[in-house]
Design a protein around this motif. Structure first.
Motif, PDB file in Angstrom:
ATOM      1  N   UNK A 312      -5.637  -4.298  -8.263  1.00  0.00           N
ATOM      2  CA  UNK A 312      -4.579  -5.244  -8.589  1.00  0.00           C
ATOM      3  C   UNK A 312      -3.271  -4.539  -8.920  1.00  0.00           C
ATOM      4  N   UNK A 313      -3.338  -3.211  -9.087  1.00  0.00           N
ATOM      5  CA  UNK A 313      -2.139  -2.450  -9.435  1.00  0.00           C
ATOM      6  C   UNK A 313      -1.518  -1.803  -8.223  1.00  0.00           C
ATOM      7  N   UNK A 314      -0.969  -0.595  -8.448  1.00  0.00           N
ATOM      8  CA  UNK A 314      -0.252   0.079  -7.352  1.00  0.00           C
ATOM      9  C   UNK A 314      -0.955   1.358  -6.908  1.00  0.00           C
ATOM     10  N   UNK A 315      -2.242   1.457  -7.125  1.00  0.00           N
ATOM     11  CA  UNK A 315      -2.987   2.635  -6.712  1.00  0.00           C
ATOM     12  C   UNK A 315      -3.083   2.706  -5.190  1.00  0.00           C
ATOM     13  N   UNK A 316      -3.232   3.926  -4.683  1.00  0.00           N
ATOM     14  CA  UNK A 316      -3.363   4.122  -3.245  1.00  0.00           C
ATOM     15  C   UNK A 316      -4.667   3.539  -2.729  1.00  0.00           C
ATOM     16  N   UNK A 317      -5.761   3.843  -3.443  1.00  0.00           N
ATOM     17  CA  UNK A 317      -7.068   3.323  -3.049  1.00  0.00           C
ATOM     18  C   UNK A 317      -7.770   2.701  -4.249  1.00  0.00           C
TER      19      UNK A 317
END
Length: 476
Positions: A312-317
């Motif tokens: 739900x965040x901005x992580x790559x994977x």
């Protein structure tokens, strides 16, 4: 919590024949995100009967009518993008940017390509004194995986509709939410009753009776090679057509030139996309042996930039799809270490700070030999193996030394050399310098399957070829 307890059969949402359900676990939280009904042979019988009843009318529908219907589906698909993206994030852990982006764009891209291909497709051809007619094969069983749900549904459902077939779709039990919303889209778009049907469930409950059903004319399956073999065996008594897109262990040959470092970084990022859960991933990076240390430094830096975390965040994977997948990947990572590969990044265990969720560290191995387990088996996680080569011929030899042949990659400055290498690789597709084309055929050699999907090439498996001899009498 989502509840999808009805199946789409004969143009209506109907109760299943039995009241069995299964939970769907959110892989980021390990908590139940919803439940769906589990179908049975009785549900398969109803769905196949509905498809069989709808076939005579739909099989002779005009190209114009099919194009109009696909256009309506495109409009509703666009309207439901947010719903689909949210479902993908919940059911299989796709980060929001990926779910709202490439995951959805693939489905839309295939739909647009099918529409354009259908407008120009020739279903009839006069040849000598004969008329060659390409007719819809009949009722199709479409069995799709969880890793790119909309892509895999799109490359089966849209060509089947375009060619005049009717169908029963079984989405993966691990990603059933997006499959259910897809059915809602087709219902709203006005697909004629019985042309498209959906039965949820697992392989034993739905996949087996569907692939072996006496009134199914063709089976299209995407998934593991092991499951593909079983489906082919199950379908064999009916002598029905079976097409399969199965596993892969894609070689990525990086040429010895000034772009090597850039191509190493790109290769790491591409491998990690979708948490490495891609059958066509460039999982074996082949690099000049003399530059291995340089490659290791670049790969380590690139892997460190791949962030892992809450989808739900901005992580790559995000996480991998399930606990069983997590355990399999962890075992293979440990096996790579035990067999002597150099661990460049990542390794066993969850990333720091992620005690819950099926998260895997972006992992890179170097100094890998092509006979190591991590170079032979499809890991289906964010794990890259780097293998050294001594010459172009050696690189091609390594690339082809696999039981798979789904996708391959070549990157470098010398386009003529890259083209010559691509011709020598035994693979259904070879991408030069990140080439991508919705119109190009996609499918496998060897144990990666048979048949082709994407674009007009995806029509072929849904068509029978009839020769009407004497259609044009010989001139006297």
């Amino acid at each position: 919590m989502r509840e999808y307890l009805k199946f789409y059969i004969g143009g209506r949402w109907v109760d299943p024949a039995q009241s069995a359900t299964m939970n769907v676990v959110n892989p980021a939280t390990e908590e139940v995100a919803g439940r769906v009904s589990v179908g049975s042979a009785a549900d398969v019988d109803r769905a196949v009967a509905a498809a069989r009843e709808a076939f005579p009318a739909w099989s002779v529908s005009s190209v114009a009518d099919r194009v109009d219907l696909l256009g309506s589906i495109s409009e509703v698909y666009t309207k439901r993008r947010d719903d689909l993206a949210a479902a993908l994030t919940e059911e299989m852990g796709a980060p929001s940017a990926l779910a709202n982006g490439f995951q959805l764009d693939l489905g839309a891209g295939h739909l647009g390509t099918v529409i354009e291909s259908l407008r120009d497709f020739s279903f009839e051809q006069e040849l000598g004194q004969s008329l060659i007619v390409r007719e819809p094969i009949g009722v199709c069983a479409l069995i799709t995986p969880w890793n790119w749900p909309l892509n895999q549904i799109a490359v089966k459902v849209f060509p089947a509709l375009a060619t005049g077939c009717t169908m029963v779709l079984k989405p993966s039990e691990r990603s059933p939410f997006s499959g259910q919303i897809f059915a809602e889209i087709l219902d709203e778009a006005g697909v004629p009753a019985g042309v498209f049907n959906v039965v949820q469930g697992d392989g034993p409950s739905v996949g087996v009776p569907l692939s072996g059903h006496r009134d199914v004319d063709m089976v299209s399956f995407t998934g593991s090679t092991r499951a593909g073999v079983e489906i082919a065996k199950n379908a064999a008594p009916g002598v029905k057509r079976v097409t399969q897109e199965l596993g892969g262990k894609g070689p990525n040959i990086l040429l010895d030139d000034a772009s090597l470092a850039d191509n190493v970084g790109k290769g790491v990022v591409t491998m990690m996309l979708n948490s490495g859960q891609t059958c066509s991933a460039p999982s074996r990076m082949l690099v000049p042996s003399a530059r291995m240390e340089e490659v290791i430094d670049v790969a380590r830096t690139a892997a460190a930039a791949v962030t892992v975390g809450d989808p739900q965040g901005d992580s790559t994977i995000g996480p991998v799809v399930a606990e069983s997948q997590f355990v399999k990947i962890q075992n293979l990572i440990q096996q790579g270490i035990d067999e002597g590969a150099t661990l460049v990044a990542g390794g066993p265990g969850r990333p720091d700070g992620l005690a819950k969720g099926f998260y895997v560290k972006p992992t890179v191995f170097a100094d890998v030999k092509n006979d190591m387990t991590i170079a032979r088996e499809e890991i289906f996680g964010p794990v890259l193996t780097i293998i050294g080569y001594d010459s172009v011929d050696h690189a091609v030899e390594i690339a082809n030394d696999t039981e798979y042949g789904l996708a391959a990659f070549v990157a470098g400055d010398d386009l003529d050399l890259a083209r010559s290498i691509a011709r020598r690789i035994r693979s259904g597709s070879v991408a030069i310098n990140d080439g991508f084309d919705f119109c190009a055929p996609f499918g496998g050699y060897k144990k990666s399957g048979n048949g082709r999907e994407w674009g007009a090439f995806g029509f072929d498996d849904y068509l029978e070829t009839k020769g009407i001899l004497g259609y044009t009498p010989a001139s006297s």
